[in-house]
Scaffold this motif. Structure first.
Motif, PDB file in Angstrom:
ATOM      1  N   VAL A  58      -7.121   6.133  -2.132  1.00 53.22           N
ATOM      2  CA  VAL A  58      -7.345   4.691  -2.002  1.00 53.22           C
ATOM      3  C   VAL A  58      -6.341   4.100  -1.006  1.00 53.22           C
ATOM      4  CG1 VAL A  58      -7.226   2.481  -3.226  1.00 53.22           C
ATOM      5  CG2 VAL A  58      -8.444   4.414  -4.251  1.00 53.22           C
ATOM      6  N   ALA A  59      -5.079   4.504  -1.092  1.00 55.31           N
ATOM      7  CA  ALA A  59      -4.050   3.997  -0.174  1.00 55.31           C
ATOM      8  C   ALA A  59      -4.391   4.349   1.267  1.00 55.31           C
ATOM      9  CB  ALA A  59      -2.679   4.556  -0.549  1.00 55.31           C
ATOM     10  N   SER A  60      -4.828   5.569   1.486  1.00 53.50           N
ATOM     11  CA  SER A  60      -5.188   6.018   2.829  1.00 53.50           C
ATOM     12  C   SER A  60      -6.321   5.170   3.395  1.00 53.50           C
ATOM     13  CB  SER A  60      -5.591   7.486   2.788  1.00 53.50           C
ATOM     14  OG  SER A  60      -5.979   7.925   4.047  1.00 53.50           O
ATOM     15  N   PHE A  61      -7.295   4.860   2.581  1.00 55.80           N
ATOM     16  CA  PHE A  61      -8.401   4.025   3.034  1.00 55.80           C
ATOM     17  C   PHE A  61      -7.932   2.597   3.317  1.00 55.80           C
ATOM     18  CE2 PHE A  61     -11.731   0.954   2.176  1.00 55.80           C
ATOM     19  CZ  PHE A  61     -12.656   1.316   3.129  1.00 55.80           C
ATOM     20  N   LEU A  62      -7.163   2.028   2.396  1.00 55.47           N
ATOM     21  CA  LEU A  62      -6.726   0.638   2.551  1.00 55.47           C
ATOM     22  C   LEU A  62      -5.818   0.446   3.761  1.00 55.47           C
ATOM     23  CD1 LEU A  62      -6.145  -0.437  -1.159  1.00 55.47           C
ATOM     24  CD2 LEU A  62      -8.035  -1.090   0.357  1.00 55.47           C
ATOM     25  N   GLU A  63      -5.096   1.491   4.153  1.00 59.10           N
ATOM     26  CA  GLU A  63      -4.242   1.388   5.346  1.00 59.10           C
ATOM     27  C   GLU A  63      -5.059   0.991   6.574  1.00 59.10           C
ATOM     28  OE1 GLU A  63      -2.356   5.214   5.634  1.00 59.10           O
ATOM     29  OE2 GLU A  63      -0.725   4.623   4.299  1.00 59.10           O
ATOM     30  N   GLY A  64      -6.315   1.389   6.610  1.00 57.47           N
ATOM     31  CA  GLY A  64      -7.160   1.080   7.750  1.00 57.47           C
ATOM     32  C   GLY A  64      -7.795  -0.296   7.720  1.00 57.47           C
ATOM     33  N   ILE A 117       0.837  -1.204   0.000  1.00 55.52           N
ATOM     34  CA  ILE A 117       0.000   0.000   0.000  1.00 55.52           C
ATOM     35  C   ILE A 117       0.873   1.255   0.000  1.00 55.52           C
ATOM     36  CG2 ILE A 117      -1.680   1.313   1.354  1.00 55.52           C
ATOM     37  CD1 ILE A 117      -2.810  -1.446   2.216  1.00 55.52           C
ATOM     38  N   ASP A 118       2.015   1.192   0.669  1.00 54.68           N
ATOM     39  CA  ASP A 118       2.939   2.333   0.701  1.00 54.68           C
ATOM     40  C   ASP A 118       3.569   2.611  -0.657  1.00 54.68           C
ATOM     41  OD1 ASP A 118       2.455   2.719   3.390  1.00 54.68           O
ATOM     42  OD2 ASP A 118       4.229   1.604   4.041  1.00 54.68           O
ATOM     43  N   ASP A 119       3.600   1.614  -1.534  1.00 54.08           N
ATOM     44  CA  ASP A 119       4.175   1.757  -2.875  1.00 54.08           C
ATOM     45  C   ASP A 119       3.082   2.270  -3.810  1.00 54.08           C
ATOM     46  OD1 ASP A 119       5.287   1.494  -5.408  1.00 54.08           O
ATOM     47  OD2 ASP A 119       6.133  -0.494  -5.008  1.00 54.08           O
ATOM     48  N   LEU A 120       2.952   3.580  -3.900  1.00 56.34           N
ATOM     49  CA  LEU A 120       1.845   4.189  -4.653  1.00 56.34           C
ATOM     50  C   LEU A 120       1.866   3.817  -6.134  1.00 56.34           C
ATOM     51  CD1 LEU A 120       1.672   7.712  -2.980  1.00 56.34           C
ATOM     52  CD2 LEU A 120       0.288   5.679  -2.487  1.00 56.34           C
ATOM     53  N   VAL A 123      -6.256  -3.151   5.797  1.00 60.04           N
ATOM     54  CA  VAL A 123      -5.288  -4.200   5.485  1.00 60.04           C
ATOM     55  C   VAL A 123      -4.317  -4.318   6.660  1.00 60.04           C
ATOM     56  CG1 VAL A 123      -3.407  -4.869   3.937  1.00 60.04           C
ATOM     57  CG2 VAL A 123      -5.505  -3.921   2.991  1.00 60.04           C
ATOM     58  N   PRO A 124      -4.075  -5.535   7.168  1.00 62.66           N
ATOM     59  CA  PRO A 124      -3.200  -5.695   8.329  1.00 62.66           C
ATOM     60  C   PRO A 124      -1.773  -5.224   8.060  1.00 62.66           C
ATOM     61  CG  PRO A 124      -4.162  -7.808   7.667  1.00 62.66           C
ATOM     62  CD  PRO A 124      -4.575  -6.787   6.667  1.00 62.66           C
ATOM     63  N   LEU A 125      -1.103  -4.805   9.120  1.00 63.32           N
ATOM     64  CA  LEU A 125       0.294  -4.415   9.030  1.00 63.32           C
ATOM     65  C   LEU A 125       1.164  -5.615   8.679  1.00 63.32           C
ATOM     66  CD1 LEU A 125       0.520  -2.195  12.229  1.00 63.32           C
ATOM     67  CD2 LEU A 125       0.306  -1.420   9.863  1.00 63.32           C
ATOM     68  N   SER A 126       2.254  -5.375   7.962  1.00 61.94           N
ATOM     69  CA  SER A 126       3.172  -6.450   7.581  1.00 61.94           C
ATOM     70  C   SER A 126       3.670  -7.205   8.799  1.00 61.94           C
ATOM     71  CB  SER A 126       4.359  -5.886   6.813  1.00 61.94           C
ATOM     72  OG  SER A 126       3.940  -5.253   5.644  1.00 61.94           O
ATOM     73  N   GLN A 127       3.959  -6.477   9.878  1.00 67.22           N
ATOM     74  CA  GLN A 127       4.474  -7.105  11.087  1.00 67.22           C
ATOM     75  C   GLN A 127       3.471  -8.129  11.630  1.00 67.22           C
ATOM     76  OE1 GLN A 127       5.331  -4.361  14.226  1.00 67.22           O
ATOM     77  NE2 GLN A 127       6.062  -5.937  15.609  1.00 67.22           N
ATOM     78  N   MET A 128       2.194  -7.780  11.580  1.00 68.47           N
ATOM     79  CA  MET A 128       1.161  -8.699  12.062  1.00 68.47           C
ATOM     80  C   MET A 128       1.147  -9.968  11.209  1.00 68.47           C
ATOM     81  SD  MET A 128      -1.893  -5.975  12.826  1.00 68.47           S
ATOM     82  CE  MET A 128      -3.134  -7.245  12.985  1.00 68.47           C
ATOM     83  N   LEU A 129       1.363  -9.827   9.915  1.00 65.72           N
ATOM     84  CA  LEU A 129       1.381 -10.989   9.036  1.00 65.72           C
ATOM     85  C   LEU A 129       2.580 -11.869   9.351  1.00 65.72           C
ATOM     86  CD1 LEU A 129       0.533  -9.260   5.629  1.00 65.72           C
ATOM     87  CD2 LEU A 129      -0.983 -10.648   7.034  1.00 65.72           C
TER      88      LEU A 129
END
Length: 99
Positions: free
Chosen positions: A80-86, A59-62, A88-94
Protein backbone atom coordinates in the motif's frame (compact mmCIF):
# COMPACT_ATOMS: atom_id res chain seq x y z
CA UNK A 1 -23.65 24.87 26.35
CA UNK A 2 -22.34 27.36 23.82
CA UNK A 3 -20.92 26.24 20.52
CA UNK A 4 -18.26 28.00 18.51
CA UNK A 5 -17.85 27.71 14.78
CA UNK A 6 -14.18 27.05 14.05
CA UNK A 7 -14.49 27.23 10.28
CA UNK A 8 -16.91 26.69 7.45
CA UNK A 9 -15.17 26.49 4.09
CA UNK A 10 -16.54 25.50 0.72
CA UNK A 11 -14.01 24.65 -1.94
CA UNK A 12 -13.84 22.92 -5.28
CA UNK A 13 -11.46 20.06 -4.52
CA UNK A 14 -9.80 17.67 -6.91
CA UNK A 15 -10.77 14.07 -6.18
CA UNK A 16 -9.03 11.02 -7.60
CA UNK A 17 -10.26 7.44 -7.32
CA UNK A 18 -7.62 4.74 -7.72
CA UNK A 19 -7.58 1.01 -7.31
CA UNK A 20 -4.98 -1.68 -7.53
CA UNK A 21 -4.63 -5.37 -6.79
CA UNK A 22 -1.67 -7.35 -5.45
CA UNK A 23 -1.26 -10.78 -3.90
CA UNK A 24 -2.45 -9.47 -0.52
CA UNK A 25 -5.74 -8.18 -1.93
CA UNK A 26 -7.54 -5.40 -3.74
CA UNK A 27 -7.43 -1.77 -2.64
CA UNK A 28 -9.62 1.13 -3.70
CA UNK A 29 -8.86 4.63 -2.47
CA UNK A 30 -10.45 8.02 -2.84
CA UNK A 31 -7.90 10.82 -2.63
CA UNK A 32 -9.15 14.35 -1.96
CA UNK A 33 -6.65 17.07 -2.84
CA UNK A 34 -7.57 20.21 -0.93
CA UNK A 35 -6.13 23.54 0.18
CA UNK A 36 -7.16 22.59 3.72
CA UNK A 37 -5.03 20.66 6.22
CA UNK A 38 -1.70 22.19 5.15
CA UNK A 39 -2.10 20.67 1.70
CA UNK A 40 -2.13 17.07 2.89
CA UNK A 41 -4.59 15.07 0.81
CA UNK A 42 -7.30 13.08 2.53
CA UNK A 43 -6.86 9.41 1.60
CA UNK A 44 -9.94 7.23 2.13
CA UNK A 45 -10.02 3.44 1.85
CA UNK A 46 -13.24 2.75 0.00
CA UNK A 47 -13.57 -0.81 1.37
CA UNK A 48 -13.28 0.07 5.05
CA UNK A 49 -13.97 3.80 5.28
CA UNK A 50 -10.73 4.36 7.17
CA UNK A 51 -9.07 7.62 6.26
CA UNK A 52 -6.00 9.70 6.99
CA UNK A 53 -4.38 12.94 5.98
CA UNK A 54 -1.12 11.85 4.38
CA UNK A 55 2.06 13.29 2.97
CA UNK A 56 5.19 11.45 1.91
CA UNK A 57 6.64 11.37 5.44
CA UNK A 58 3.46 9.73 6.73
CA UNK A 59 3.69 7.09 4.01
CA UNK A 60 7.31 6.35 4.98
CA UNK A 61 6.14 5.60 8.55
CA UNK A 62 4.90 2.05 7.97
CA UNK A 63 3.67 1.61 11.55
CA UNK A 64 1.53 4.74 11.26
CA UNK A 65 0.17 3.69 7.87
CA UNK A 66 -0.62 0.17 9.10
CA UNK A 67 -2.53 1.52 12.11
CA UNK A 68 -4.44 4.18 10.15
CA UNK A 69 -5.72 1.77 7.51
CA UNK A 70 -5.90 -1.33 9.75
CA UNK A 71 -3.61 -3.29 7.44
CA UNK A 72 -3.01 -6.86 8.57
CA UNK A 73 0.62 -7.55 7.62
CA UNK A 74 3.88 -5.74 7.00
CA UNK A 75 3.84 -7.04 3.41
CA UNK A 76 0.38 -5.56 2.87
CA UNK A 77 1.53 -2.26 4.39
CA UNK A 78 4.61 -2.10 2.16
CA UNK A 79 2.48 -2.73 -0.94
CA UNK A 80 0.00 0.00 0.00
CA UNK A 81 2.84 2.42 0.87
CA UNK A 82 4.56 1.73 -2.45
CA UNK A 83 1.36 2.51 -4.33
CA UNK A 84 0.54 5.64 -2.33
CA UNK A 85 4.04 7.04 -2.95
CA UNK A 86 3.00 7.49 -6.57
CA UNK A 87 -0.26 9.34 -5.87
CA UNK A 88 0.47 11.46 -2.78
CA UNK A 89 2.54 14.64 -3.32
CA UNK A 90 6.00 14.96 -1.81
CA UNK A 91 6.25 16.89 1.46
CA UNK A 92 8.53 19.42 -0.21
CA UNK A 93 5.85 20.18 -2.80
CA UNK A 94 3.35 20.80 -0.02
CA UNK A 95 5.72 23.13 1.85
CA UNK A 96 6.42 25.15 -1.32
CA UNK A 97 2.69 25.69 -1.87
CA UNK A 98 2.52 27.56 1.45
CA UNK A 99 5.53 29.84 0.99
Amino acid sequence: MESYDLYDVTEDAKVRFVGFAVNEGRYDFGIVYSDQFFGKPLVICMQTGHSALLDSSDIDDLDYLQKKFHLRTLTETIEVASFLEGVVPLSQMLEESYE
